[in-house]
Design an enzyme around this catalytic site. Sequence first.
Site, mmCIF file in Angstrom:
data_model
loop_
_atom_site.group_PDB
_atom_site.id
_atom_site.type_symbol
_atom_site.label_atom_id
_atom_site.label_comp_id
_atom_site.label_asym_id
_atom_site.label_seq_id
_atom_site.Cartn_x
_atom_site.Cartn_y
_atom_site.Cartn_z
ATOM 1 N N ARG A 222 0.832 -1.214 0.000
ATOM 2 C CA ARG A 222 0.000 0.000 0.000
ATOM 3 C C ARG A 222 0.860 1.256 0.000
ATOM 4 N NH1 ARG A 222 -1.764 1.761 4.600
ATOM 5 N NH2 ARG A 222 -2.345 -0.266 5.423
ATOM 6 N N TYR B 148 -16.751 17.037 -15.541
ATOM 7 C CA TYR B 148 -17.037 15.596 -15.578
ATOM 8 C C TYR B 148 -18.145 15.275 -14.574
ATOM 9 C CZ TYR B 148 -16.487 10.572 -15.048
ATOM 10 O OH TYR B 148 -16.743 9.226 -14.969
ATOM 11 N N ASP C 114 -7.805 18.669 -15.479
ATOM 12 C CA ASP C 114 -8.129 17.282 -15.800
ATOM 13 C C ASP C 114 -7.695 17.059 -17.250
ATOM 14 O OD1 ASP C 114 -9.324 14.881 -16.586
ATOM 15 O OD2 ASP C 114 -11.033 15.142 -15.231
ATOM 16 N N LYS D 35 -8.871 5.826 -19.295
ATOM 17 C CA LYS D 35 -9.286 6.199 -20.651
ATOM 18 C C LYS D 35 -8.137 5.996 -21.643
ATOM 19 C CE LYS D 35 -12.974 7.177 -18.360
ATOM 20 N NZ LYS D 35 -13.296 8.526 -17.897
HETATM 21 C C1 PLP Z 1 -13.668 9.080 -16.743
HETATM 22 C C2 PLP Z 1 -13.265 10.438 -16.330
HETATM 23 C C3 PLP Z 1 -13.018 10.735 -14.980
HETATM 24 C C4 PLP Z 1 -13.207 9.708 -13.878
HETATM 25 O O1 PLP Z 1 -12.309 8.662 -13.966
HETATM 26 P P1 PLP Z 1 -12.603 7.171 -13.407
HETATM 27 O O2 PLP Z 1 -11.347 6.457 -13.736
HETATM 28 O O3 PLP Z 1 -13.823 6.676 -14.119
HETATM 29 O O4 PLP Z 1 -12.847 7.299 -11.948
HETATM 30 C C5 PLP Z 1 -12.619 12.020 -14.671
HETATM 31 N N1 PLP Z 1 -12.477 12.962 -15.613
HETATM 32 C C6 PLP Z 1 -12.724 12.716 -16.913
HETATM 33 C C7 PLP Z 1 -12.562 13.813 -17.904
HETATM 34 C C8 PLP Z 1 -13.127 11.448 -17.327
HETATM 35 O O5 PLP Z 1 -13.375 11.218 -18.619
#
Ligand code: PLP
Length: 380
Positions: A47, A101, A173, A198
């Site tokens: 961890r 988001y 982000d 993603k």
């Molecule tokens: C999918 C996404 C998130 C969240 O990510 P997870 O891995 O699903 O928790 C945050 N910001 C954007 C722009 C996203 O596309």
Amino acid sequence: MHPETLAVHAGQKSDPVTGAIAAPIYLSTTFERSADGTFPSGYEYSRDDNPNRRNLETCLVALEGGAEAITFASGMAAITAVIESLPDHLPKRLVLPDDIYFGVRSLLNETDVGRRFEWEVVDMTDLEAVRAACAKPTGLVWIETPSNPLVKIVDIAAIAKLAREVGAVSAVDNTWATPLLTRPFEFGADLIVHSLTKYIGGHSDVMIGAVVSREVGLQNLALRAIQKHKGSVPSPLDCWLALRGIQSLAPRMQVHCSNAMELARFLSQHPAVSIVHYPGLPTHPGFGVASKQMKSFGGMLSFEVAGARKEAMAAAGALRLIARATSLGGTHTLIEHRASVEGPQTKAPEALLRMSIGLENALDLIADLDQALGQISNRG
Ligand SMILES: *Cc1c(COP(=O)(O)O)cnc(C)c1O
């Protein structure tokens, strides 16, 4: 070295014990002490740190150009950690994009995190609106570009400057752009957040997130403490999959971007489509900022069909190759009716369909869209 080379080499030396080019996955949760009580490998308990996680964090720092990367069990865990690690002396007030988001809205509306902070949403493409929002005591300014689902482009340099002027932290982000297309630290951002789920993972098979800090001292100690002690850590396999994804990120992004451009051109000429939202089209309001801030225009687009919800759902329903599914950044082209996913609070137009453009041949994707859109125009 160039990003394409770093993506293959940073944090990815061959295994010192066996010479393996592909790193082993270290599933061990615990590491052996020497007779004198120290940990010669630098690892103690999984961890706190493990080899696969450290390799991934090393590579992310190399790609974004920051000081430290801290990985989490998902993008949302990373976003939560950024909000919770805001230094105590900063105001407990967040300035957020109105199309942030959707999960972040749910985090604030439905968990204790939201009860500990105030927030205001603004249109981040309107600098005067952002300036006005920042005139009140502000601890964190959030940037998301390109945005969801209208693929709006936010000027990172301009917003980061506004945040700095009022002493607030700016966080970007960078999930949709990836470090291959946009490097937010070069535009003055303090923190970068990723859903590695993603494009970086890239194959729709791993859930993981990260925060990268521009300088040591920018919340990185607090973020590291949240990672270790709140324990929302990614598994060694998750880290290994994300790092494997990064190796092919550069060529994948090239194909995502060129396919998206071809589809955007096709859709903008189709009689059953009323508008295409893609920052690579010169008619898109964000084209100018995207041209200076992005190396290429990304793999996400959305479009509105002529008509309303019924026509949008019918077009999506008639697709044969393109899958109806949420999420983005994988090899398969996906389509989604955002208004029904987001529910009554949505800002997504009812006729809008969002697409994550995959790695198929663009002509096959165009043929599928053409036959599906043809069915709704015939009906109309
Ligand atoms: C999918 C996404 C998130 C969240 O990510 P997870 O891995 O699903 O928790 C945050 N910001 C954007 C722009 C996203 O596309």
